[in-house]
Design a protein around this motif. Structure first.
Motif, PDB file in Angstrom:
ATOM      1  N   ARG A 292     -41.076  30.376  21.535  1.00 39.86           N
ATOM      2  CA  ARG A 292     -42.490  30.733  21.710  1.00 39.86           C
ATOM      3  C   ARG A 292     -42.662  32.196  22.114  1.00 39.86           C
ATOM      4  NH1 ARG A 292     -42.451  25.333  23.595  1.00 39.86           N
ATOM      5  NH2 ARG A 292     -41.936  26.051  25.688  1.00 39.86           N
TER       6      ARG A 292
ATOM      7  N   PHE B  86     -40.323  27.585  17.515  1.00 39.75           N
ATOM      8  CA  PHE B  86     -41.742  27.545  17.827  1.00 39.75           C
ATOM      9  C   PHE B  86     -42.353  28.947  17.950  1.00 39.75           C
ATOM     10  CE2 PHE B  86     -39.930  23.565  19.373  1.00 39.75           C
ATOM     11  CZ  PHE B  86     -40.770  22.642  18.779  1.00 39.75           C
TER      12      PHE B  86
ATOM     13  N   TYR C 117     -44.807  34.812  21.615  1.00 43.93           N
ATOM     14  CA  TYR C 117     -46.171  34.966  21.111  1.00 43.93           C
ATOM     15  C   TYR C 117     -46.423  36.374  20.559  1.00 43.93           C
ATOM     16  CZ  TYR C 117     -46.819  30.691  23.810  1.00 43.93           C
ATOM     17  OH  TYR C 117     -46.685  29.419  24.313  1.00 43.93           O
TER      18      TYR C 117
ATOM     19  N   ASN D 293     -41.038  27.126  13.071  1.00 48.10           N
ATOM     20  CA  ASN D 293     -41.662  28.446  12.967  1.00 48.10           C
ATOM     21  C   ASN D 293     -42.549  28.403  11.711  1.00 48.10           C
ATOM     22  OD1 ASN D 293     -39.928  29.935  15.103  1.00 48.10           O
ATOM     23  ND2 ASN D 293     -38.416  28.983  13.762  1.00 48.10           N
TER      24      ASN D 293
ATOM     25  N   PRO E 228     -45.112  31.026  16.879  1.00 46.88           N
ATOM     26  CA  PRO E 228     -46.382  30.767  16.207  1.00 46.88           C
ATOM     27  C   PRO E 228     -46.806  31.850  15.222  1.00 46.88           C
ATOM     28  CG  PRO E 228     -46.756  31.423  18.483  1.00 46.88           C
ATOM     29  CD  PRO E 228     -45.284  31.235  18.333  1.00 46.88           C
TER      30      PRO E 228
ATOM     31  N   ASP F 284     -38.902  32.910  26.684  1.00 49.25           N
ATOM     32  CA  ASP F 284     -39.523  31.587  26.703  1.00 49.25           C
ATOM     33  C   ASP F 284     -40.996  31.739  27.072  1.00 49.25           C
ATOM     34  OD1 ASP F 284     -40.427  29.035  27.221  1.00 49.25           O
ATOM     35  OD2 ASP F 284     -38.738  28.452  28.471  1.00 49.25           O
ATOM     36  N   SER F 285     -41.867  31.502  26.090  1.00 47.44           N
ATOM     37  CA  SER F 285     -43.314  31.501  26.327  1.00 47.44           C
ATOM     38  C   SER F 285     -43.792  32.832  26.887  1.00 47.44           C
ATOM     39  CB  SER F 285     -43.708  30.355  27.275  1.00 47.44           C
ATOM     40  OG  SER F 285     -43.239  29.125  26.784  1.00 47.44           O
TER      41      SER F 285
END
Length: 203
Positions: A112, A134, A114, A158, A136, A88-89
């Motif tokens: 997320r 999500f 990244y 996505n 990115p 998560d993130s």
């Protein structure tokens, strides 16, 4: 289905913050979620406790980190997680591969992640639920050995995802949701439905 032989696993039960107790394992690098700044180094030191481990009797979570999660060591031997596997993130390597992971009893949740362009789970056979959300930078997600998802599959938001590989998937116990992935063919959800023997929920 995949039935892990727990007797052959080196079980670990470790934790990296006071609010999470064994057998859960959490890496969390965010001061406002209860982890004191002086403990940040300890979380990555705690990650080393997974080196060489094949099983976690609980959940693994990487939350709000500022360093990419390594996909080789110390996670390279991990093949069984009885709870959730959650990102998560958190930044990831450009190509994130969990080479040994075969079974996740709860959710595999990628939210997320990244910097990851490709996420590959080549040996994953069974999960409780699958959520890919999500991402990115995510262009490809591959789980070519995945046969069974006991609950829901959700692939949503996505924006550059253009390829998924679920060639062995035959059973989804819950819903199949594929939405807001503009680079992904609109026929993907229908093609997945056609290859399934069982879809327990709705499309």
């Amino acid at each position: 289905g995949f039935n892990p032989e727990l007797s052959s696993c080196s079980m670990v039960a470790v934790f990296a913050e006071r609010s999470i107790y064994p057998p859960n394992f959490t890496i969390r690098n965010n001061d406002d979620r209860g982890l004191a700044p002086e403990s940040l180094g300890e979380t990555w030191q705690a990650l080393e406790a997974l080196r060489g481990s094949e099983c976690v009797a609980g959940s693994v979570a990487f939350v709000d980190g500022d360093q990419p999660i390594p996909s080789d060591e110390p996670l390279g031997s991990l093949r069984y997680v009885s709870g959730n596997f959650r990102i998560d993130s958190n930044p990831l390597p450009e190509k994130f591969v969990l080479e040994s992971l075969q079974f996740v009893g709860g959710e595999f949740d990628l939210l997320r992640g990244y910097d990851a362009v490709a996420v590959e789970l080549p040996r994953l056979q069974r999960v409780g639920a699958l959520r890919i959300r999500f991402g990115p930078d995510l262009e490809r997600f591959g789980a070519p050995s995945l046969q069974v998802v006991a609950g829901d599959v959700m692939i949503t938001s996505n924006y550059v995802l253009s390829a998924v590989d679920f060639r062995a998937l035959r059973r989804i116990g819950g819903d199949l949701t594929v939405t807001y992935n503009p680079a992904l063919s609109a026929t993907v959800a229908h093609a997945l439905e056609l290859q399934l023997d069982t879809l327990g929920g709705s499309l």
